[in-house]
Each structure stands twice: as structure tokens, then as C-alpha cells.
Design an enzyme around this catalytic site. Structure first.
Site, PDB file in Angstrom:
ATOM      1  CB  SER A 211      -0.919   0.094   1.176  1.00  0.00           C
ATOM      2  OG  SER A 211      -1.700   1.355   1.257  1.00  0.00           O
ATOM      3  N   GLY A 212       0.594   2.190  -1.033  1.00  0.00           N
ATOM      4  CA  GLY A 212       1.449   3.258  -1.042  1.00  0.00           C
ATOM      5  C   GLY A 212       2.640   3.231  -1.894  1.00  0.00           C
ATOM      6  CB  SER A 213       4.269   0.338  -3.598  1.00  0.00           C
ATOM      7  OG  SER A 213       3.132  -0.035  -4.203  1.00  0.00           O
ATOM      8  N   GLY A 214       2.664   2.904  -5.236  1.00  0.00           N
ATOM      9  CA  GLY A 214       3.030   3.770  -6.206  1.00  0.00           C
ATOM     10  C   GLY A 214       2.017   2.983  -7.350  1.00  0.00           C
ATOM     11  CE  LYS A 215      -1.026  -1.866  -5.031  1.00  0.00           C
ATOM     12  NZ  LYS A 215      -0.414  -1.080  -3.815  1.00  0.00           N
ATOM     13  CB  SER A 216      -3.404   4.040  -7.599  1.00  0.00           C
ATOM     14  OG  SER A 216      -3.737   3.229  -6.620  1.00  0.00           O
TER      15      SER A 216
ATOM     16  CB  SER B 162      -2.224  -9.050  -5.320  1.00  0.00           C
ATOM     17  OG  SER B 162      -1.614  -8.179  -6.062  1.00  0.00           O
TER      18      SER B 162
HETATM   19  P1  ADP Z   1      -0.799   2.193  -4.113  1.00  0.00           P
HETATM   20  O1  ADP Z   1      -1.847   2.499  -5.162  1.00  0.00           O
HETATM   21  O2  ADP Z   1       0.404   1.384  -4.564  1.00  0.00           O
HETATM   22  O3  ADP Z   1      -1.453   2.326  -2.752  1.00  0.00           O
HETATM   23  P2  ADP Z   1      -0.523   5.267  -4.602  1.00  0.00           P
HETATM   24  O4  ADP Z   1      -0.279   5.213  -6.001  1.00  0.00           O
HETATM   25  O5  ADP Z   1      -1.700   5.605  -4.093  1.00  0.00           O
HETATM   26  O6  ADP Z   1      -0.038   3.764  -4.025  1.00  0.00           O
HETATM   27  O7  ADP Z   1       0.601   6.093  -3.677  1.00  0.00           O
HETATM   28  C1  ADP Z   1       1.918   6.266  -3.890  1.00  0.00           C
HETATM   29  C2  ADP Z   1       2.419   7.612  -3.573  1.00  0.00           C
HETATM   30  O8  ADP Z   1       3.969   7.654  -3.978  1.00  0.00           O
HETATM   31  C3  ADP Z   1       1.836   8.766  -4.348  1.00  0.00           C
HETATM   32  O9  ADP Z   1       1.614   9.863  -3.579  1.00  0.00           O
HETATM   33  C4  ADP Z   1       2.774   9.130  -5.341  1.00  0.00           C
HETATM   34  O10 ADP Z   1       2.954  10.339  -5.683  1.00  0.00           O
HETATM   35  C5  ADP Z   1       4.189   8.839  -4.604  1.00  0.00           C
HETATM   36  N1  ADP Z   1       5.395   8.523  -5.464  1.00  0.00           N
HETATM   37  C6  ADP Z   1       6.606   9.154  -5.180  1.00  0.00           C
HETATM   38  N2  ADP Z   1       7.563   8.816  -6.114  1.00  0.00           N
HETATM   39  C7  ADP Z   1       6.935   7.709  -6.878  1.00  0.00           C
HETATM   40  C8  ADP Z   1       7.282   6.874  -7.976  1.00  0.00           C
HETATM   41  N3  ADP Z   1       8.465   7.089  -8.234  1.00  0.00           N
HETATM   42  N4  ADP Z   1       6.277   6.004  -8.431  1.00  0.00           N
HETATM   43  C9  ADP Z   1       4.942   5.970  -7.893  1.00  0.00           C
HETATM   44  N5  ADP Z   1       4.615   6.855  -6.877  1.00  0.00           N
HETATM   45  C10 ADP Z   1       5.505   7.758  -6.339  1.00  0.00           C
END
Ligand code: ADP
Length: 200
Positions: A34-39, A106
Site C-alpha cells: 500500500s502506497g508503493s505507487g501502483k495507482s 495482492s
Molecule cells: P498504491 O496504489 O500502491 O497504494 P499510490 O499510487 O496510491 O500507491 O500512492 C503512491 C504515492 O507515492 C503517491 O503519493 C505518489 O505520488 C508517490 N510517489 C513518489 N514517487 C513515486 C514513484 N516514483 N512512483 C510512484 N509513486 C510515487
């Protein structure tokens, strides 16, 4: 196949739908903490595909849990069922000729293997959004890590529930080393040949 359920055959096939769209259809599956950047990355990839006139749809964890899967918890059993339903939904969309993007934590390898069985290997592209738990916790986009540390959330992946990283993903994105724009580019480059209708 359950007794008394006899599949119907319709005259318009997936090949015809793909031909009408002038592109292939498949599933681009984003896995990671969670928060990795998937969305964020899926969103940019979809935007680019949309600009190219490609028919897309994105299935996202929180959105699906508000509707189709609003009866499911974060227990291991319910997470498995969550992924199974999403894979079946994606499978219908692939059959409809759409490029499906799916952003779900997942965490279990077995569940991701099951997606492949449902949509078939050839239609499955696994994107591992590899961000350390320390970085995800630092970002804490949704405040979930803070809540998990305070014991308000149980079964938080990376904190109190496991994440089984893919051994051999099709694409791996280290978000601490690459920008969102470059991550999206890397994915687009990988899927561009796959979008072409060449073997039907
Ligand atoms: P997930 O969908 O995996 O839970 P989110 O996309 O909602 O994660 O959130 C990822 C956060 O990390 C966002 O605030 C995004 O701007 C930040 N971020 C910083 N660097 C990156 C990167 N290189 N790739 C993706 N997200 C990043």
C-alpha cells in the site's frame, strides 16, 4: 463446470472484438505494498494508452471494495476471494477487447498464480511496484501505516501481514530510483509489442 450450467457460444468472438478495436487485449496487474505507487503509475499508463486510442479500464483496490467486493474483509480467505473476483472481472473485460489495468496489493503468490490461470498466461503482465516498506510508511498516503502502528488496523500488509514479492515479474519498478513518468514509459515500452494484433 457445475451440473446444469451449459456455456453459451456467441457469434462475436474476442478475436473479432480485438480486430474492431485494432489492438490486443490483456491484463496489466500491478502488485506491491500500500502506497508503493501502483495507482499513481497505473493512472499515468492508462492516460497514455487512452491518448493512443486504446480501450482501457482500471480496476483499483479501494474502488472495487466499495462495490463488487464490499462484503469482503482483509482476512487471508477474503483477500483470496477478492483477487479471484477481480481476476474473473478482468477476464470478462479481456474477452470484451479491453486492456485492463489492475492495482491491488495482492500479497500472496498463490493468488497471483490463480489470476494467471483465470485469464491465461498469455494475457497476464505482472508489474511489481517495488517500494520498501520504510518508504511506503514515510509516504503514508492514506494514513494506514500510522493506524497499523497504533494497532487500529489489523492485517496491514508489510506491518502485521505478509507480502510475498514476485520472483520473476514481467516488469519491476523501483519507485525510489525512478520517476513516475519514467516508470510509465518503461511499462508502455514493454506492452507496445503486445498491443499489436499479429497472431490472430
Ligand atoms: P498504491 O496504489 O500502491 O497504494 P499510490 O499510487 O496510491 O500507491 O500512492 C503512491 C504515492 O507515492 C503517491 O503519493 C505518489 O505520488 C508517490 N510517489 C513518489 N514517487 C513515486 C514513484 N516514483 N512512483 C510512484 N509513486 C510515487
Amino acid at each position: 463446470m457445475k451440473k446444469n450450467i451449459i456455456p453459451q457460444t456467441y457469434q462475436i468472438s474476442v478475436a473479432e472484438r480485438r480486430k474492431a478495436n485494432n489492438h490486443n487485449s490483456f491484463l496489466l496487474w500491478f502488485t506491491g505494498l500500500s502506497g508503493s505507487g501502483k495507482s499513481t503509475i497505473a493512472n499515468l499508463v492508462e492516460l497514455e494508452l487512452h491518448k493512443q486510442g486504446i480501450k482501457t479500464y482500471t480496476l483499483d483496490g479501494d474502488n472495487v471494495r466499495k462495490g463488487l467486493n464490499n462484503d469482503l474483509t482483509f482476512s487471508h480467505q477474503d483477500r483470496t476471494e477478492n483477487i479471484r473476483r477481480i481476476a474473473e472481472t478482468a477476464n470478462l473485460m479481456i474477452d470484451a477487447g479491453i486492456v485492463v489495468l489492475a492495482a491491488f496489493v495482492s500479497p500472496y503468490k498463490k493468488d497471483r498464480e490463480n489470476i494467471k490461470n483465470i485469464v491465461k498466461d498469455v494475457n497476464f503482465v505482472e508489474v511489481y511496484v517495488n517500494t520498501s516498506v520504510e518508504e511506503c510508511e514515510r509516504r503514508d498516503v492514506k494514513g494506514l501505516y500510522k493506524k497499523a502502528r497504533a494497532g487500529e488496523i489489523k492485517n496491514m500488509t508489510g506491518i502485521s501481514a505478509p507480502y510475498e514479492a514476485p520472483d520473476n515479474p514481467d516488469i519491476e519498478i523501483h519507485t525510489e530510483a525512478i520517476t513516475v513518468v519514467n516508470a510509465a514509459k518503461k511499462i508502455i515500452d514493454y506492452i507496445t509489442p503486445k498491443l499489436k494484433l499479429n497472431n490472430e
